[in-house]
Scaffold this active site. Structure first.
Site, short mmCIF file in Angstrom:
data_model
loop_
_atom_site.label_atom_id
_atom_site.label_comp_id
_atom_site.label_asym_id
_atom_site.label_seq_id
_atom_site.Cartn_x
_atom_site.Cartn_y
_atom_site.Cartn_z
N CYS A 12 0.85 -1.20 0.00
CA CYS A 12 0.00 0.00 0.00
C CYS A 12 0.88 1.25 0.00
O CYS A 12 2.04 1.20 0.33
CB CYS A 12 -0.92 0.14 1.23
SG CYS A 12 -2.15 -1.16 1.34
N GLY A 38 0.42 -0.27 -5.05
CA GLY A 38 -0.87 -0.93 -4.95
C GLY A 38 -1.75 -0.54 -6.10
O GLY A 38 -1.86 0.66 -6.41
N ASN A 112 -0.42 1.97 5.70
CA ASN A 112 0.51 1.12 4.95
C ASN A 112 1.19 0.22 5.95
O ASN A 112 1.77 0.69 6.92
CB ASN A 112 1.54 1.99 4.22
CG ASN A 112 2.61 1.17 3.54
OD1 ASN A 112 2.37 0.03 3.16
ND2 ASN A 112 3.77 1.75 3.37
N GLY A 113 1.15 -1.10 5.69
CA GLY A 113 1.75 -2.06 6.62
C GLY A 113 0.71 -3.06 7.06
O GLY A 113 -0.39 -3.11 6.53
N TYR A 252 13.28 -3.87 -3.88
CA TYR A 252 12.23 -4.09 -4.87
C TYR A 252 11.05 -3.12 -4.81
O TYR A 252 10.59 -2.63 -5.85
CB TYR A 252 11.71 -5.53 -4.72
CG TYR A 252 10.48 -5.85 -5.53
CD1 TYR A 252 10.51 -5.78 -6.92
CD2 TYR A 252 9.30 -6.23 -4.91
CE1 TYR A 252 9.38 -6.07 -7.67
CE2 TYR A 252 8.16 -6.52 -5.66
CZ TYR A 252 8.21 -6.43 -7.03
OH TYR A 252 7.11 -6.70 -7.77
N SER A 293 12.37 -3.27 -11.88
CA SER A 293 13.03 -3.11 -10.59
C SER A 293 14.45 -3.67 -10.55
O SER A 293 15.20 -3.39 -9.62
CB SER A 293 12.18 -3.75 -9.48
OG SER A 293 11.86 -5.06 -9.85
N ASP A 355 17.93 -10.55 -11.45
CA ASP A 355 16.59 -10.31 -10.91
C ASP A 355 16.75 -9.92 -9.44
O ASP A 355 17.74 -10.28 -8.81
CB ASP A 355 15.72 -11.57 -11.06
CG ASP A 355 14.23 -11.23 -11.06
OD1 ASP A 355 13.87 -10.07 -10.81
OD2 ASP A 355 13.42 -12.15 -11.33
N ASP A 356 15.78 -9.16 -8.92
CA ASP A 356 15.97 -8.67 -7.55
C ASP A 356 15.58 -9.68 -6.49
O ASP A 356 16.04 -9.59 -5.35
CB ASP A 356 15.20 -7.36 -7.34
CG ASP A 356 13.78 -7.47 -7.81
OD1 ASP A 356 13.04 -8.30 -7.27
OD2 ASP A 356 13.42 -6.75 -8.76
N CYS A 392 6.67 -13.03 5.38
CA CYS A 392 6.62 -11.68 5.93
C CYS A 392 5.27 -11.49 6.60
O CYS A 392 4.24 -11.81 6.01
CB CYS A 392 6.78 -10.65 4.82
SG CYS A 392 6.58 -8.94 5.41
N CYS A 447 14.99 -4.50 8.67
CA CYS A 447 14.39 -5.82 8.82
C CYS A 447 14.97 -6.75 7.76
O CYS A 447 15.06 -6.39 6.59
CB CYS A 447 12.87 -5.74 8.66
SG CYS A 447 12.06 -7.35 8.75
S1 SF4 Z 1 12.44 -7.39 5.11
FE1 SF4 Z 1 10.96 -7.69 6.79
S2 SF4 Z 1 9.26 -6.30 6.33
FE2 SF4 Z 1 10.48 -6.51 4.46
S3 SF4 Z 1 9.52 -8.16 3.26
FE3 SF4 Z 1 11.15 -9.09 4.52
S4 SF4 Z 1 10.10 -9.74 6.44
FE4 SF4 Z 1 8.76 -8.26 5.38
#
Ligand code: SF4
Length: 474
Positions: A12, A38, A112-113, A252, A293, A355-356, A392, A447
């Site tokens: 999003c 999105g 978003n999230g 990406y 990308s 590719d990413d 994720c 992350c």
């Molecule tokens: S880095 Fe973390 S927030 Fe990003 S897609 Fe991977 S698990 Fe999800």
């Protein structure tokens, strides 16, 4: 972006404006530049300082809005949203912003999230009498705000945000001001810009350029910022914050012309390609990237390796969106419609295809096939991120391990399945050094959970409860 054939989808985008006489039009242009985040729904809520007015619908920003609709949305403040569905259902009812009216005033929210404890909270709220209109986790936030019941809505928002866990970059609009907030881990990007005497907020800075705004600051983890005619009023709602921004924003999701925490996304991707060439170089004739990308990473790989970059794959931008064709056979057809290999570039050549990321592996397999059909002598696949081996929970639609080919198969098995001559991924260390976030925090404040399995928040695995099957995404 090709979300429908990648199997890895953005979650999003949010945009907002305060203090501009044509807030709805500005928001429309802002959402346009966030369209890659999105494509299933879009919406805008505008305030004329007395009441909120909403328009939203399914489809692209252009499908949902026209000049007449925008001209009917007079006001000096607005928030908007583009939506990609994860698990919450792709109905109109879940389109955002969500607007709620009560005797004490209205409130609109764009998110978003993804919350990781929405199911438990929703169950608890329903036991206490709440009635939900959507299957979106965002509605949980709105209920918690309204139930908090403080005289100052800022206190209600802060109280609500102490109860939710997971990823949220929020824009909230009431009649006479706007608020933005970011989760204590800052998993998603959210920036504030200056536009004349007013302000804009956006998931990505690329939207600032489109509307003529200048970047002011990022919203920091755990911040709640009220924006009104007097300016920004910054508060924090969480005593403990630790930035762990999503690494995939750099790899990406984000647009190459966006900066995420002052790192340009194109430059980061180029560095990832360079790092990949250092870690997994190969003797070859041309380097090509999967559009759009992976182009930046391919340029970086070419620069570092000395192998020329060529446009070996091109994207046809004017075919329909294949995500409305759900069957595998139609998806396969969609890949062919969207991408072509350039015979004049790859015929008789040893090709490095950058590719990413690889999620399910089907896309990469089809692209290798396309290159071979166009006469490539060898196809060496290089991936500018590590293997995705964990789901994720923060809004990206890789919700089960079974969907992730790297969680199930060895690199050699994946190579064989995709029919490549060789396959290599970037290492986690290479990812961190390529993105180049300041090394002042463990894991550089990002992350990495889908690569490492170390999640920055608690996670709440899905149960058999019916809510778990419908709640969790927008
Ligand atoms: S880095 Fe973390 S927030 Fe990003 S897609 Fe991977 S698990 Fe999800």
């Amino acid at each position: 972006m090709l979300p429908e054939i990648k199997g890895l989808n953005e979650e999003c985008g949010v945009f907002g404006v305060w203090g501009h006489e044509d807030a709805a039009h500005i928001t429309y242009y802002g959402l346009h530049s966030l369209q890659h985040r999105g494509q299933e729904g879009a919406g805008i809520v505008v305030t004329d300082r007395n009441k909120l007015k909403i328009h939203k619908g399914m489809g692209l920003v252009n499908d949902v809005f026209n000049e007449d609709i925008l001209n009917n949305m007079q006001g000096t403040g607005a928030i908007g949203h583009v939506r990609y569905t994860t698990a919450g259902g792709s109905d109109f009812i879940n389109c955002q912003p969500l607007q709620f009216n009560s005797q004490t005033g209205s409130l609109a929210i764009a998110h978003n999230g993804n919350l990781v404890n929405a199911t438990a909270l929703k169950r608890q709220l329903e036991y206490q009498g709440s009635i939900f209109q959507t299957t979106s986790d965002t509605e949980v936030i709105a209920h918690l705000i309204k139930r908090s019941g403080y005289p100052d809505i800022r206190d209600s928002v802060k109280n609500a945000l102490t109860m939710v866990k997971g990823a949220y970059a929020l824009a909230i609009l009431v009649e006479d001001f706007m608020m933005v907030a970011l989760d204590p881990n800052g998993l998603r990007p959210l920036s504030i810009g200056k536009l004349g005497d007013g302000y804009v907020v956006s998931s990505e800075t690329c939207a600032f350029d489109i509307v003529g705004a200048t970047f002011l600051r990022e919203v920091q983890p755990g911040e709640l910022i009220l924006i009104n005619d007097e300016g920004l009023h910054i508060e924090t709602f969480s005593p403990s914050t630790k930035r762990t921004i999503c690494s995939m924003e750099y790899v990406y999701f984000a647009r190459p012309d966006s900066n995420v925490e002052e790192i340009n996304v194109h430059a980061a991707r180029k560095n990832l390609g360079k790092q990949l060439a250092i870690e997994a170089g190969i003797d070859a004739d041309v380097v090509t990237g999967v559009p759009d990308s992976s182009i930046s990473a391919a340029i970086g790989f070419a620069e570092e390796s000395g192998i020329p970059y060529e446009l070996g794959l091109i994207k046809n931008r004017y075919v329909g969106r294949t995500f409305i064709q759900p069957s595998q056979s139609l998806r396969e057809q969609g890949v062919k419609m969207k991408l072509s290999a350039v015979r004049g570039v790859v015929e008789g050549k040893r090709v490095v295809m950058i590719d990413d990321s690889i999620v399910r592996g089907t896309t990469a397999r089809r692209i290798v096939k396309l290159l071979r059909e166009a006469g490539a002598k060898e196809v060496h696949v290089r991936i500018s991120s590590p293997p995705i081996i964990n789901p994720c929970y923060y809004g990206i639609d890789t919700s089960t391990k079974g969907e992730l080919i790297a969680a199930e198969k060895s690199i050699e098995e994946i190579r064989e399945e995709m029919g490549a001559d060789s396959l290599a991924y970037l290492s986690v260390d290479g990812l961190m050094s390529g993105i180049g976030r300041p090394d002042t925090m463990e894991n550089c404040g990002q992350c990495l959970a889908c690569f490492t399995g170390t999640y920055p928040t608690e996670i709440y695995p899905a149960t058999d409860h019916p809510y778990d099957k419908v709640l969790g995404g927008k």
